[in-house]
Design a protein around this motif. Structure first.
Motif, PDB file in Angstrom:
ATOM      1  N   ALA A  87       0.837  -1.214   0.000  1.00 62.92           N
ATOM      2  CA  ALA A  87       0.000   0.000   0.000  1.00 62.92           C
ATOM      3  C   ALA A  87       0.865   1.254   0.000  1.00 62.92           C
ATOM      4  O   ALA A  87       0.604   2.207  -0.746  1.00 62.92           O
ATOM      5  CB  ALA A  87      -0.925  -0.007   1.214  1.00 62.92           C
ATOM      6  N   GLY A  88       1.905   1.272   0.836  1.00 59.70           N
ATOM      7  CA  GLY A  88       2.795   2.432   0.880  1.00 59.70           C
ATOM      8  C   GLY A  88       3.519   2.641  -0.433  1.00 59.70           C
ATOM      9  O   GLY A  88       3.664   3.777  -0.911  1.00 59.70           O
ATOM     10  N   ILE A  89       3.973   1.545  -1.039  1.00 59.48           N
ATOM     11  CA  ILE A  89       4.676   1.641  -2.328  1.00 59.48           C
ATOM     12  C   ILE A  89       3.710   2.113  -3.415  1.00 59.48           C
ATOM     13  O   ILE A  89       4.062   2.960  -4.253  1.00 59.48           O
ATOM     14  CB  ILE A  89       5.300   0.284  -2.704  1.00 59.48           C
ATOM     15  CG1 ILE A  89       6.473  -0.030  -1.770  1.00 59.48           C
ATOM     16  CG2 ILE A  89       5.767   0.281  -4.151  1.00 59.48           C
ATOM     17  CD1 ILE A  89       7.074  -1.404  -1.972  1.00 59.48           C
ATOM     18  N   ALA A  90       2.495   1.576  -3.414  1.00 64.56           N
ATOM     19  CA  ALA A  90       1.515   1.970  -4.435  1.00 64.56           C
ATOM     20  C   ALA A  90       1.212   3.459  -4.343  1.00 64.56           C
ATOM     21  O   ALA A  90       1.151   4.151  -5.371  1.00 64.56           O
ATOM     22  CB  ALA A  90       0.235   1.149  -4.270  1.00 64.56           C
ATOM     23  N   LEU A  91       1.028   3.967  -3.131  1.00 70.00           N
ATOM     24  CA  LEU A  91       0.723   5.388  -2.989  1.00 70.00           C
ATOM     25  C   LEU A  91       1.908   6.245  -3.421  1.00 70.00           C
ATOM     26  O   LEU A  91       1.739   7.255  -4.112  1.00 70.00           O
ATOM     27  CB  LEU A  91       0.356   5.696  -1.538  1.00 70.00           C
ATOM     28  CG  LEU A  91      -0.024   7.151  -1.242  1.00 70.00           C
ATOM     29  CD1 LEU A  91      -1.226   7.580  -2.067  1.00 70.00           C
ATOM     30  CD2 LEU A  91      -0.299   7.342   0.242  1.00 70.00           C
ATOM     31  N   SER A  92       3.105   5.854  -3.037  1.00 63.45           N
ATOM     32  CA  SER A  92       4.282   6.688  -3.311  1.00 63.45           C
ATOM     33  C   SER A  92       4.687   6.675  -4.778  1.00 63.45           C
ATOM     34  O   SER A  92       5.452   7.541  -5.217  1.00 63.45           O
ATOM     35  CB  SER A  92       5.464   6.228  -2.454  1.00 63.45           C
ATOM     36  OG  SER A  92       5.845   4.901  -2.786  1.00 63.45           O
TER      37      SER A  92
END
Length: 568
Positions: A87-92
């Motif tokens: 999730a963090g990678i997708a958002l960033s």
């Protein structure tokens, strides 16, 4: 850049210089439409590092990093470590977060505040809720900070999402559920953070209270009416004056979110298959994410919208993406296959464009190859319509990098598509390369979207009165880099119009007659003007009285007296 970017940076500078941290001002005129935290963050960065463009951007960059970290922690708590990481990678690495954080607008920081409020609300409702004091304070703190960032929607969005969630979980009328929220603590924290500024802004910008629903030219009713009625209620209804904004068609406002969350949007195709039953923490989080997305999108379906107004849903979409990727279902492999095909198509299209412009010359500045569509500039991405095929001749390096990013991604996915972790790393790495291509392309547009060369020339020129032949926004980067104010020729419009009617407002707005008298006087004057204004200016004072000091992207810095040694 010109327009809102440099405006936000200059307001913060004015606050720091004047010591007035309550009322924002531009060119000495009260600028009452926005809450102040965005300016305060930038002003603090100036105080620490000095007034620089990079210092203006630093607080927002740090806030975006924090947003991605909070989304990761949210996902890790709700699902598992892998889902939180995805999730963090997708958002960033999604397109929207990169694209809409190039401008000094508070929406990314607002998204952080909304994400924190939603997470806190969800945690407080958990059956095994711990540390209620911390999470209740976080809920109140995020709502208070949001009120200082962008007004009432910072409360409306998380509250709408949470109420919908409580209704769907049959706890909307549960006294036990409401007790868990400890609103007796959260609400005072919210009020303690936000109310002081609202009270001071109302007190310092009378009349204190007005309740009219009419908005028109020449009317001044103080801060309270303008901020709460004109900027909130009448903007929502599309009745705000001045109407210096446009709205994205509703269908496009919804569909474009698949572009903003790209390249992870393909994994959202399987989101409806996820378990949203409130029998597990993961199910409850997915249900809250759905309510979160629905609240924001429903609100803006009935309001005026810009492309980036949906940014508050990006973390919710990222959480769903992380949940999908960690499920390792057949839908994940389907999403990866569709992404592979899409990257292949993008590689082919970008390569075709690159080949078609490879031999085209790229003389001078890119603005020469662009068209102009002023009617589209009330939308955030209106300048995209200015692109032509010839303009890509100036973008060969970013085109090549972008083609490499998508071509490399497609090739790597062929070998890693059956391994989720490898797939995520491949896609993220490809987007990092693509963002570098986009950054290089944006640099090529610097002179078109900003006026730094004119500011440099102005600073090197002899002293003189500065005039601008348009609204303040037209050359706002000149005012930032040169740290100058100006008289505005026929510029009593847009966001400075309302403050110009306030008692004691500075008389910085001039008409054609006043301009002629200033320009033909003995003292030196400078004029910032679009190229399209030149015929009108020549009619007013004559072509021979307009001496070019500098030219940038078809726009001019002019003076009424030849500069010694310039050959003019």
């Amino acid at each position: 850049m010109d327009d809102v970017d440099a405006v936000q940076a200059q307001i913060a500078r004015n606050m720091l210089a004047s010591g007035d941290w309550v009322t924002a001002r531009l060119d000495g005129v009260a600028y009452l439409e926005k809450a102040p935290l965005n300016y305060w963050m930038t002003a603090v960065a100036y105080r620490i590092f000095g007034v620089h463009d990079w210092a203006a951007r630093l607080p927002h960059a740090l806030a975006v990093v924090l947003l991605c970290w909070v989304t990761y922690r949210f996902g890790r708590w709700a699902f598992e470590e892998a889902a939180g990481l995805y999730a963090g990678i997708a958002l960033s690495t999604c397109v929207g977060l990169f694209l809409f954080t190039r401008i000094l607008i508070p929406d990314a920081v607002l998204t952080l505040a909304i994400t924190g409020a939603v997470w806190a609300w969800l945690r407080l409702l958990e059956p095994d809720a711990e540390s209620w004091l911390r999470w209740s304070c976080m809920l109140g703190g995020c709502l208070g900070v949001g009120l200082l960032l962008k007004g009432l929607i910072a409360v409306v969005f998380p509250v709408m999402a949470a109420l919908a969630y409580m209704a769907l979980t049959h706890r909307l009328f549960s006294w036990a559920a409401w007790r868990r929220l400890h609103l007796g603590l959260a609400i005072p924290v919210t009020l303690a953070i936000a109310v002081p500024w609202y009270v001071l802004a109302t007190a310092r910008n009378p009349p204190h209270f007005a309740f009219s629903l009419h908005s028109g030219p020449g009317e001044y009713r103080g801060f309270f009416w303008f901020y709460f009625f004109n900027e909130h209620l009448l903007r929502f209804l599309g009745l705000r004056y001045p109407r210096d904004y446009n709205t994205v068609p509703r269908l496009w406002f919804w569909v474009l979110n698949l572009v903003w969350i790209f390249p992870w949007s393909f994994y959202l195709l399987s989101a409806p298959t996820l378990d949203c039953k409130p029998t597990s923490r993961a199910g409850r989080t997915r249900l809250m994410a759905a309510c979160w997305i629905g609240a924001v999108m429903l609100f803006f379906t009935f309001s005026t919208t810009q492309e980036y107004y949906s940014m508050p849903i990006y973390p919710a979409l990222a959480l769903l993406v992380g949940s999908v990727l960690s499920s390792d279902s057949r839908w994940v492999r389907t999403g990866t296959y569709v992404l592979l095909v899409t990257c292949t198509i993008l590689f082919a299209l970008l390569s075709a464009v690159l080949l078609s412009v490879w031999r085209l010359p790229a003389p001078g500045d890119i603005y020469q190859a662009l068209t102009q569509h002023p009617e589209a500039y009330t939308l955030s991405l209106g300048h995209i319509r200015d692109l032509t095929l010839n303009a890509f001749a100036y973008l060969k390096l970013p085109l090549g990098l972008a083609a490499l990013a998508f071509g490399g991604c497609a090739l790597a996915l062929v070998f890693s598509r059956n391994y989720i972790r490898r797939t995520v790393l491949v896609v993220a790495a490809s987007m990092i390369v693509f963002f570098q291509a986009a950054r290089i392309a944006l640099i090529r547009f610097d002179s078109y979207l900003g006026s730094y060369p004119l500011a440099e020339s102005l600073q090197k020129s002899p002293p003189g009165e500065l005039i601008e032949a348009d609204s303040y926004y037209a050359f706002s980067s000149v005012f930032f880099y040169a740290n100058r104010t100006a008289l505005l020729l026929n510029g009593r419009n847009n966001n400075l119009e309302y403050g110009s009617y306030a008692p004691g407002a500075p008389n910085v707005f001039i008409d054609d007659n006043k301009f002629i008298s200033l320009w033909t006087a003995e003292s030196r004057c400078y004029l910032l003007a679009y190229g399209t204004e030149m015929p009108h200016l020549e009619q007013l004072v004559g072509r021979t009285n307009l001496h070019v000091v500098a030219e940038n992207a078809g726009n001019y810095l002019l003076t009424n007296r030849p500069l010694i040694g310039s050959g003019q």
